[in-house]
Scaffold this motif. Sequence first.
Motif, short mmCIF file in Angstrom:
data_model
loop_
_atom_site.label_atom_id
_atom_site.label_comp_id
_atom_site.label_asym_id
_atom_site.label_seq_id
_atom_site.Cartn_x
_atom_site.Cartn_y
_atom_site.Cartn_z
N ALA A 48 0.82 -1.21 0.00
CA ALA A 48 0.00 0.00 0.00
C ALA A 48 0.85 1.26 0.00
O ALA A 48 0.48 2.26 -0.63
CB ALA A 48 -0.95 -0.01 1.20
N ASN A 56 1.47 2.65 -3.43
CA ASN A 56 0.35 2.95 -4.34
C ASN A 56 0.54 4.27 -5.07
O ASN A 56 0.14 4.42 -6.22
CB ASN A 56 -0.97 2.98 -3.57
N SER A 75 2.58 3.72 -8.28
CA SER A 75 2.18 2.53 -9.04
C SER A 75 2.50 2.66 -10.52
O SER A 75 2.67 1.66 -11.22
CB SER A 75 0.68 2.26 -8.86
#
Length: 466
Positions: free
Chosen positions: A329, A332, A335
């Motif tokens: 996470a 993210n 990404s």
Amino acid sequence: MSASASSRRPRLIALAAAVAAVAATGAPAVTAVSAVAAPAAPATAQVKPVPASAGHAMLLSAAAPLSTSDCQAKYQHDCYGPTQYQAAYDTAPLYNQGIDGSGRTIVIVDAFGSPTIQHDLEVFDKQYGLADTQVQVQKWGSVPAFDPKNKDMTSWAGETTLDVEYAHAMAPGAKIVLVETGVSETEGTQGFPEMMDAIKDVAAKGTGDIVSLSLGATEDTFAEQAKKAGDYHLLNNLRYGLKAANDKDITVLSASGDAGATDKMLDGKTSYTKREVGWPASDPLVTGVGGTRLYLDDQGNRLSPDEVWNDGDGSAAGGGLSRVFNRPAFQNGVSGVTGNHRAVPDISLSASPAGGAWIYSSYDPAHTGWDIIGGTSQATPMFAGIVALADQAAGHRLGNINAALYQLAESQSDDNPHGIVDVTSGDNSTSKVTGFSATEGFDMASGWGTVDGYQFVKSLAGRDDL
């Protein structure tokens, strides 16, 4: 940073035209040692780790360290000491306010250790005007007597020396605990279970705030060991030490590797012809520390911006995408760079032997004195020292810092600096494998770049008042 289940002995590279001026040393000081009983290794013992500094020592045995300008004149090579790194990473303002790592403990895990580590650290400290500290040595399980003729042992002793001296250099007030494990030379005997058991014990007893690991194994060597492509159960079975540390809010750092965008196969000799990363740096529970090349003058002032470490001889900063772990996470926000996988490194510090660090050692009677060394196993203990400063400033353990690190990097601006310094030049292509280039923002050559220690510690600890 490669691995082998066999008796691979990492080589050391001698610097051409080096002068073997051997320094006289006294008897080593007594080091506090506590024996720790270790459980038997699991029946499915895994790949054997090797130190990330393997192959990155410039053997001089100098009687005293030279200045950078003298190294350039004599060896056409840069060399740096702790006071230069302190200046380069801007830690003096913290020391001036009493933030030197006091009250915090850095745990260094190495196979075999060094029998002269206390004496050698004291010589190092005296040379650079650092305060002495007592290294607490814990032997995990049965650690064999040190044999200076055993190249595997001397390689780890060199790693131990680098780890202890440069963690202490960046956090001179922090306590250092050296955990020695007994990885043997027997074919098929492995080292990771002992190391993970030792970290689990550290977590259970609460004996450390930061664990520094200057070691690793290529992810795909675990699949080789399992004899099935894509089978990483052997690696996943070893995460218990990292999970235990994470549960106790202990920060775990690991070197991202020294073979650029690839690494060695299980035989320890042949490089993969594809991109590879190493574990434990690739683990989301760990902060992966990559490498840069610094250009400093004698006082530690930068002469040019940092670059990704790539010496062009097969030695370069490790970095790339994990085959084992999905994107966590905390990544993210990047990404677009990582895709669906965990990317390493997260941050980078000095690692290039071409601008290497002076260390002092006397564990080998035939090779005593000052040497120059590099690798991401230099960067890792140095960053451990910086995290210890942040722990002290915060007044508590910061634990897994990855989420905070990425939040700081993503939210900083010229008006709101957090001490993340972008590295935008260089790449980690090596061994005929195309790697990754440094770019603005996050990349897989340097992570978020490097740090200004003063501002980074303030922001990580939430101490705008410093």
